[in-house]
Design a protein around this motif. Sequence first.
Motif, PDB file in Angstrom:
ATOM      1  N   THR A 175     -12.903  -0.589  -4.841  1.00 43.33           N
ATOM      2  CA  THR A 175     -11.885  -1.618  -4.936  1.00 43.33           C
ATOM      3  C   THR A 175     -12.336  -2.632  -5.970  1.00 43.33           C
ATOM      4  O   THR A 175     -13.507  -3.005  -6.002  1.00 43.33           O
ATOM      5  CB  THR A 175     -11.724  -2.330  -3.571  1.00 43.33           C
ATOM      6  N   ALA A 211      -3.868   5.694   0.170  1.00 42.72           N
ATOM      7  CA  ALA A 211      -4.222   6.277  -1.116  1.00 42.72           C
ATOM      8  C   ALA A 211      -4.491   5.184  -2.144  1.00 42.72           C
ATOM      9  O   ALA A 211      -5.342   5.346  -3.006  1.00 42.72           O
ATOM     10  CB  ALA A 211      -3.106   7.196  -1.594  1.00 42.72           C
ATOM     11  N   SER A 212      -3.751   4.074  -2.070  1.00 46.50           N
ATOM     12  CA  SER A 212      -3.999   2.953  -2.973  1.00 46.50           C
ATOM     13  C   SER A 212      -3.338   1.700  -2.414  1.00 46.50           C
ATOM     14  O   SER A 212      -2.464   1.769  -1.555  1.00 46.50           O
ATOM     15  CB  SER A 212      -3.474   3.246  -4.383  1.00 46.50           C
ATOM     16  N   TYR A 213      -3.794   0.554  -2.934  1.00 48.20           N
ATOM     17  CA  TYR A 213      -3.156  -0.704  -2.549  1.00 48.20           C
ATOM     18  C   TYR A 213      -3.349  -1.736  -3.637  1.00 48.20           C
ATOM     19  O   TYR A 213      -4.256  -1.637  -4.454  1.00 48.20           O
ATOM     20  CB  TYR A 213      -3.681  -1.218  -1.202  1.00 48.20           C
ATOM     21  N   VAL A 214      -2.470  -2.713  -3.651  1.00 47.08           N
ATOM     22  CA  VAL A 214      -2.616  -3.916  -4.458  1.00 47.08           C
ATOM     23  C   VAL A 214      -2.367  -5.087  -3.514  1.00 47.08           C
ATOM     24  O   VAL A 214      -1.612  -4.968  -2.555  1.00 47.08           O
ATOM     25  CB  VAL A 214      -1.638  -3.972  -5.660  1.00 47.08           C
ATOM     26  N   SER A 258       0.833  -1.198   0.000  1.00 48.95           N
ATOM     27  CA  SER A 258       0.000   0.000   0.000  1.00 48.95           C
ATOM     28  C   SER A 258       0.865   1.244   0.000  1.00 48.95           C
ATOM     29  O   SER A 258       2.050   1.201   0.335  1.00 48.95           O
ATOM     30  CB  SER A 258      -0.914   0.018   1.226  1.00 48.95           C
ATOM     31  N   ALA A 291      -7.186  -4.481  -6.205  1.00 51.26           N
ATOM     32  CA  ALA A 291      -6.585  -3.217  -6.648  1.00 51.26           C
ATOM     33  C   ALA A 291      -7.517  -2.080  -6.259  1.00 51.26           C
ATOM     34  O   ALA A 291      -8.717  -2.138  -6.529  1.00 51.26           O
ATOM     35  CB  ALA A 291      -6.368  -3.211  -8.157  1.00 51.26           C
ATOM     36  N   ALA A 292      -6.959  -1.070  -5.585  1.00 49.69           N
ATOM     37  CA  ALA A 292      -7.742   0.117  -5.209  1.00 49.69           C
ATOM     38  C   ALA A 292      -6.869   1.342  -5.435  1.00 49.69           C
ATOM     39  O   ALA A 292      -5.726   1.380  -4.993  1.00 49.69           O
ATOM     40  CB  ALA A 292      -8.176   0.051  -3.753  1.00 49.69           C
ATOM     41  N   TRP A 293      -7.435   2.322  -6.128  1.00 53.09           N
ATOM     42  CA  TRP A 293      -6.667   3.517  -6.431  1.00 53.09           C
ATOM     43  C   TRP A 293      -6.977   4.659  -5.488  1.00 53.09           C
ATOM     44  O   TRP A 293      -6.210   5.562  -5.340  1.00 53.09           O
ATOM     45  CB  TRP A 293      -6.926   3.959  -7.875  1.00 53.09           C
ATOM     46  N   ASP A 294      -8.131   4.637  -4.852  1.00 49.57           N
ATOM     47  CA  ASP A 294      -8.515   5.665  -3.890  1.00 49.57           C
ATOM     48  C   ASP A 294      -9.679   5.106  -3.077  1.00 49.57           C
ATOM     49  O   ASP A 294      -9.946   3.922  -3.125  1.00 49.57           O
ATOM     50  CB  ASP A 294      -8.875   6.982  -4.589  1.00 49.57           C
ATOM     51  N   THR A 295     -10.367   5.943  -2.360  1.00 49.43           N
ATOM     52  CA  THR A 295     -11.440   5.453  -1.487  1.00 49.43           C
ATOM     53  C   THR A 295     -12.757   5.237  -2.228  1.00 49.43           C
ATOM     54  O   THR A 295     -13.744   4.856  -1.621  1.00 49.43           O
ATOM     55  CB  THR A 295     -11.683   6.448  -0.341  1.00 49.43           C
TER      56      THR A 295
END
Length: 131
Positions: free
Chosen positions: A92, A61-64, A52, A85-89
Motif C-alpha cells: 500500500t 483486490a484494490s482500494y483508494v 474498494s 492506494a493499493a493495487w493488490d496484497t
Amino acid sequence: MGSGSRASGSFEVTAFEPVETEEREGAAFGRVRIAKTFTGGLSGAGEVRMLSVAGPSGSPASYVAVEHVTGELDGRKGSFVLQHAAWDTTGTTIRVVPGTGTGELAGITGEFHLTVDGSGTHTYVLEYGLG
C-alpha cells in the motif's frame, strides 16, 4: 521530504461502517467509512473514506482512500490528509497530500507506512518533513 523526521506508534480501527456495496460481473465495489485512533509519535484521530473493489473470491483486490488526521505529531498540533492506494496484497502506498497541513503541521509532506502483524495489531511509521 524536508527535515526527515520520523514518528511511529500504533493505531486501532474504532469504526468500520459499510456505506454501500455494488455487485458487478467479476467484481464487487464497496464504499466504507472508517475511524481510527492513533497513539505514539502521532496521537489523535483519523477519519477515512474508502472505495474498494473485490474480485470473485471476495478478498479486496484494490482500494483508494482519503484520510483526515487530526491531533498531535511529535508535539505539534494540527491536521493533514493522507491518500491511500493499493493495487493488490503486495503493498500500500500512503502519502501526505501536499497543502493539506493545518496549524503547527502546515507545510507537512511525507509518507506513511503501515504494518499489520499476525495478531492484527496495526503499527505505523510516518516519515515526514515540515516545509
